[in-house]
Design a protein around this motif. Structure first.
Motif, PDB file in Angstrom:
ATOM      1  N   ARG A   1      -0.436  10.511   2.365  1.00 37.24           N
ATOM      2  CA  ARG A   1      -1.753   9.891   2.142  1.00 37.24           C
ATOM      3  C   ARG A   1      -2.201  10.098   0.689  1.00 37.24           C
ATOM      4  NH1 ARG A   1      -0.237   8.329   6.271  1.00 37.24           N
ATOM      5  NH2 ARG A   1      -1.306   8.251   8.285  1.00 37.24           N
ATOM      6  N   PHE A   2      -1.946  11.283   0.172  1.00 37.59           N
ATOM      7  CA  PHE A   2      -2.307  11.592  -1.215  1.00 37.59           C
ATOM      8  C   PHE A   2      -1.549  10.681  -2.184  1.00 37.59           C
ATOM      9  CE2 PHE A   2      -1.065  13.932  -5.068  1.00 37.59           C
ATOM     10  CZ  PHE A   2      -2.305  14.204  -5.614  1.00 37.59           C
ATOM     11  N   ASN A   3      -0.239  10.547  -1.974  1.00 34.95           N
ATOM     12  CA  ASN A   3       0.566   9.697  -2.860  1.00 34.95           C
ATOM     13  C   ASN A   3       0.121   8.243  -2.801  1.00 34.95           C
ATOM     14  OD1 ASN A   3       2.010  11.933  -3.573  1.00 34.95           O
ATOM     15  ND2 ASN A   3       3.828  11.447  -2.350  1.00 34.95           N
ATOM     16  N   GLU A   4      -0.267   7.776  -1.621  1.00 35.46           N
ATOM     17  CA  GLU A   4      -0.762   6.399  -1.504  1.00 35.46           C
ATOM     18  C   GLU A   4      -1.985   6.186  -2.379  1.00 35.46           C
ATOM     19  OE1 GLU A   4      -1.518   5.732   2.592  1.00 35.46           O
ATOM     20  OE2 GLU A   4       0.602   5.649   3.181  1.00 35.46           O
ATOM     21  N   GLU A   5      -2.878   7.160  -2.393  1.00 36.70           N
ATOM     22  CA  GLU A   5      -4.089   7.027  -3.205  1.00 36.70           C
ATOM     23  C   GLU A   5      -3.759   7.082  -4.696  1.00 36.70           C
ATOM     24  OE1 GLU A   5      -7.014   6.365  -1.914  1.00 36.70           O
ATOM     25  OE2 GLU A   5      -6.135   6.411   0.102  1.00 36.70           O
ATOM     26  N   VAL A   6      -2.814   7.961  -5.067  1.00 39.08           N
ATOM     27  CA  VAL A   6      -2.421   8.062  -6.483  1.00 39.08           C
ATOM     28  C   VAL A   6      -1.781   6.766  -6.952  1.00 39.08           C
ATOM     29  CG1 VAL A   6      -0.864   9.221  -8.103  1.00 39.08           C
ATOM     30  CG2 VAL A   6      -2.193  10.566  -6.464  1.00 39.08           C
ATOM     31  N   ARG A   7      -0.879   6.215  -6.130  1.00 35.95           N
ATOM     32  CA  ARG A   7      -0.214   4.968  -6.509  1.00 35.95           C
ATOM     33  C   ARG A   7      -1.181   3.799  -6.553  1.00 35.95           C
ATOM     34  NH1 ARG A   7       4.034   6.933  -2.796  1.00 35.95           N
ATOM     35  NH2 ARG A   7       5.728   7.779  -4.061  1.00 35.95           N
TER      36      ARG A   7
ATOM     37  N   GLN B   1       2.878   0.206 -14.266  1.00 37.53           N
ATOM     38  CA  GLN B   1       2.006  -0.859 -13.791  1.00 37.53           C
ATOM     39  C   GLN B   1       1.002  -0.309 -12.774  1.00 37.53           C
ATOM     40  OE1 GLN B   1       4.575  -3.893 -12.248  1.00 37.53           O
ATOM     41  NE2 GLN B   1       5.184  -4.621 -14.271  1.00 37.53           N
ATOM     42  N   GLU B   2       1.473   0.636 -11.938  1.00 34.59           N
ATOM     43  CA  GLU B   2       0.552   1.237 -10.966  1.00 34.59           C
ATOM     44  C   GLU B   2      -0.500   2.083 -11.648  1.00 34.59           C
ATOM     45  OE1 GLU B   2       3.337   3.287  -8.532  1.00 34.59           O
ATOM     46  OE2 GLU B   2       3.569   1.627  -7.117  1.00 34.59           O
ATOM     47  N   GLN B   3      -0.111   2.808 -12.750  1.00 34.07           N
ATOM     48  CA  GLN B   3      -1.058   3.619 -13.459  1.00 34.07           C
ATOM     49  C   GLN B   3      -2.126   2.762 -14.125  1.00 34.07           C
ATOM     50  OE1 GLN B   3       1.706   5.901 -15.924  1.00 34.07           O
ATOM     51  NE2 GLN B   3       0.951   7.755 -14.898  1.00 34.07           N
ATOM     52  N   GLN B   4      -1.693   1.573 -14.582  1.00 39.56           N
ATOM     53  CA  GLN B   4      -2.653   0.665 -15.218  1.00 39.56           C
ATOM     54  C   GLN B   4      -3.535   0.009 -14.160  1.00 39.56           C
ATOM     55  OE1 GLN B   4      -0.169  -2.012 -17.425  1.00 39.56           O
ATOM     56  NE2 GLN B   4       0.343  -0.485 -18.992  1.00 39.56           N
TER      57      GLN B   4
ATOM     58  N   ALA C   1      -6.539  23.874 -12.398  1.00 39.82           N
ATOM     59  CA  ALA C   1      -5.864  24.586 -13.487  1.00 39.82           C
ATOM     60  C   ALA C   1      -5.276  23.638 -14.526  1.00 39.82           C
ATOM     61  CB  ALA C   1      -4.767  25.479 -12.912  1.00 39.82           C
ATOM     62  N   GLY C   2      -5.403  22.332 -14.300  1.00 41.40           N
ATOM     63  CA  GLY C   2      -4.927  21.369 -15.285  1.00 41.40           C
ATOM     64  C   GLY C   2      -3.768  20.513 -14.835  1.00 41.40           C
ATOM     65  N   ALA C   3      -3.262  20.761 -13.635  1.00 44.72           N
ATOM     66  CA  ALA C   3      -2.136  19.955 -13.119  1.00 44.72           C
ATOM     67  C   ALA C   3      -2.697  18.693 -12.476  1.00 44.72           C
ATOM     68  CB  ALA C   3      -1.325  20.763 -12.118  1.00 44.72           C
ATOM     69  N   ASP C   4      -3.219  17.800 -13.314  1.00 44.01           N
ATOM     70  CA  ASP C   4      -3.873  16.602 -12.799  1.00 44.01           C
ATOM     71  C   ASP C   4      -3.177  15.315 -13.246  1.00 44.01           C
ATOM     72  OD1 ASP C   4      -4.487  16.861 -15.441  1.00 44.01           O
ATOM     73  OD2 ASP C   4      -6.665  16.704 -15.203  1.00 44.01           O
ATOM     74  N   LYS C   5      -1.913  15.431 -13.665  1.00 45.09           N
ATOM     75  CA  LYS C   5      -1.146  14.252 -14.045  1.00 45.09           C
ATOM     76  C   LYS C   5      -0.453  13.685 -12.809  1.00 45.09           C
ATOM     77  CE  LYS C   5      -2.148  15.089 -18.332  1.00 45.09           C
ATOM     78  NZ  LYS C   5      -3.187  14.294 -19.007  1.00 45.09           N
ATOM     79  N   PRO C   6      -0.582  12.393 -12.514  1.00 41.56           N
ATOM     80  CA  PRO C   6       0.035  11.796 -11.315  1.00 41.56           C
ATOM     81  C   PRO C   6       1.533  12.040 -11.229  1.00 41.56           C
ATOM     82  CG  PRO C   6      -1.525  10.271 -12.297  1.00 41.56           C
ATOM     83  CD  PRO C   6      -1.393  11.409 -13.255  1.00 41.56           C
ATOM     84  N   GLY C   7       2.217  12.087 -12.384  1.00 42.38           N
ATOM     85  CA  GLY C   7       3.659  12.269 -12.382  1.00 42.38           C
ATOM     86  C   GLY C   7       4.102  13.626 -11.864  1.00 42.38           C
TER      87      GLY C   7
ATOM     88  N   GLY D   1      -3.901   3.936  -7.994  1.00 47.93           N
ATOM     89  CA  GLY D   1      -4.590   4.028  -9.272  1.00 47.93           C
ATOM     90  C   GLY D   1      -5.756   4.984  -9.300  1.00 47.93           C
ATOM     91  N   LYS D   2      -6.003   5.736  -8.243  1.00 49.07           N
ATOM     92  CA  LYS D   2      -7.122   6.667  -8.228  1.00 49.07           C
ATOM     93  C   LYS D   2      -6.765   7.940  -8.978  1.00 49.07           C
ATOM     94  CE  LYS D   2      -9.118   5.037  -3.866  1.00 49.07           C
ATOM     95  NZ  LYS D   2      -9.560   5.412  -2.507  1.00 49.07           N
ATOM     96  N   ALA D   3      -7.787   8.618  -9.474  1.00 45.56           N
ATOM     97  CA  ALA D   3      -7.584   9.894 -10.150  1.00 45.56           C
ATOM     98  C   ALA D   3      -7.075  10.925  -9.150  1.00 45.56           C
ATOM     99  CB  ALA D   3      -8.893  10.368 -10.777  1.00 45.56           C
TER     100      ALA D   3
END
Length: 439
Positions: A342-348, A436-439, A422-428, A350-352
């Motif tokens: 569910r988390f990955n679906e939201e990230v893909r 394209q998904e990030q955009q 702690a700063g680990a907020d990069k989708p990758g 384009g959500k923060a």
């Protein structure tokens, strides 16, 4: 400037909390493997090989079942014979009497349960190597004596026909009946000692000292002041323990070698560890940082589960019980998989990452609760209707599901929030995201 300072302070706080939680997890893991002892002065020893008087390692507190520890089991068929009364109640009394005998003789880890639809009894006693010791203990009547205020024995358990818990005049009591010889002796002593106490001894230990309220001449009477139904049932079973309420015919007796139990336990634990490590590896490969979080939460789950098994009375660790633990681990991993998908679906989408984390948990919660509740219902049914090893499986499964829900809903969410803070907020870091998904 202020926002940047606050963000830095929040990040530092999250990193510190992660380090503290990691240290706690490692320490608890080391204690779980090596043991923790408590000596007579109340000081905890972190390493079991240090000098320590009158101490036991807490992993030894795990109560091993017959199939792991070795011991003796025997099965009986119960027959009512000439004894009057309801068969089901007499069966309950027989089980209570046998359990009390074993407990009084130091076999507190023994298991006595009804089998074959309530017409048979199975007795399991870990740690006994000689079957005859167990058979003699069950078959030998306990010595029940009744004494007057001067300490003279005037009646024994042989004169007691029945003793049952009852509810009369707003309180729980023990109702008893005597044979003709006991009726005469009891009538004489109660008539001569109104207002005084008569003592009841079981194998030399004082069981009860009731005060005579009136002469008991009809061969039956009650003992009040029990306080609770459980106390009344226990006393009734002890009074009737001079002889078993039912006639037992031995059907089967067997000895389980402790060596076989050790080999089975070693093999099972090794297989479970290999499986857990493979699951952790797959989770890390598939879910990246979330896989690390899942592995961490799984360690917390295992430590918590075995600690609860060690401290909660009535749980024996058996081979089926180990299977229940492994199944519970699978349930814990399954809950994490639902959350991360569910988390990955939201990230893909384009959500923060913070928003995806909150939404992912919210969307996954109902699925986690539904799957775990159905397993809980199945475990409860097995616990109520099952016997022997089935109950061992049900107990560990029930406990494992409850701990897995705590691990998935509380621990996993806490760790993910701390990592993001702690700063680990990069989708990758969590999943593969196309540009394209990030955009």
């Amino acid at each position: 400037m202020s926002k940047s300072r606050n963000r830095g302070a929040s990040r530092t706080k999250s990193i510190v909390l992660l380090c503290v939680l990691l240290c706690v997890t490692v320490v608890l893991g080391v204690l779980g493997v090596n043991g923790m002892a408590l000596d007579g002065r109340g000081l905890y020893k972190l390493l079991p090989w240090l000098p320590n008087t009158n101490a036991e390692n807490w992993p030894e507190a795990l109560t091993l079942g017959l199939d792991l520890r070795g011991g003796v089991y025997v099965e009986y068929t119960a027959e009512q014979g000439d004894v009057e009364g309801n068969f089901a109640n007499l069966m309950d009394s027989t089980v209570a009497v046998i359990t009390q005998r074993l407990t009084d003789k130091g076999y507190a880890e023994s298991t006595v349960q009804q089998i074959n639809g309530g017409t048979g009894i199975r007795v399991e006693v870990p740690g006994v190597s000689n079957p005859q010791d167990l058979l003699d203990l069950i078959g030998t009547p306990a010595e029940l004596t009744f004494t007057d205020p001067d300490g003279n024995v005037f009646m024994t358990g042989k004169q007691v026909k029945t003793a049952v818990a009852a509810y009369k005049d707003g309180e729980y009591v023990v109702a008893f009946t005597l044979d003709s010889e006991g009726s005469a002796a009891f009538a004489e002593k109660t008539s001569a000692n109104i207002g005084r106490t008569l003592s009841i001894y079981l194998d030399g230990e004082l069981l009860l000292s009731p005060t005579v309220q009136s002469a008991i001449t009809g061969g039956s009477g009650i003992i009040n002041g029990m306080g609770s139904e459980e106390r009344a049932r226990t006393v009734a079973a002890q009074i009737q323990s001079g002889a078993l309420p039912l006639v037992l015919t031995q059907d089967k007796v067997d000895t389980v070698s402790a060596t076989l139990g050790d080999e089975a336990l070693t093999t099972s634990v090794r297989a479970a560890l290999i499986g857990i490590l493979l699951v952790m590896l797959l989770m890390i490969v598939r879910y990246r940082l979330n896989g690390v979080v899942a592995s961490w939460a799984l360690c917390v789950y295992i430590i918590t589960l075995f600690w609860l098994i060690a401290v909660i009375p009535g749980i024996q660790l058996t081979l089926p019980g180990l299977a229940g633990i492994v199944l519970g681990i699978g349930m814990a991993v399954d809950a994490n998989v639902i959350i991360y998908e569910r988390f990955n679906e939201e990230v893909r989408a384009g959500k923060a990452v913070k928003t995806a984390l909150r939404t992912g948990f919210k969307n996954a919660l109902s699925a986690i609760l539904d799957s775990n509740v159905t397993t809980l219902i199945a475990a409860i049914v097995l616990l109520i209707l099952g016997t022997g090893s089935v109950q061992g499986f049900a107990k560990t499964l029930l406990l494992g599901v409850v701990v897995s829900m705590f691990s998935a809903i509380i621990i996993t969410r806490l760790l993910m929030n701390l990592f993001v803070g702690a700063g680990a907020d990069k989708p990758g870091l969590f999943c593969k995201v196309n540009r394209q998904e990030q955009q």
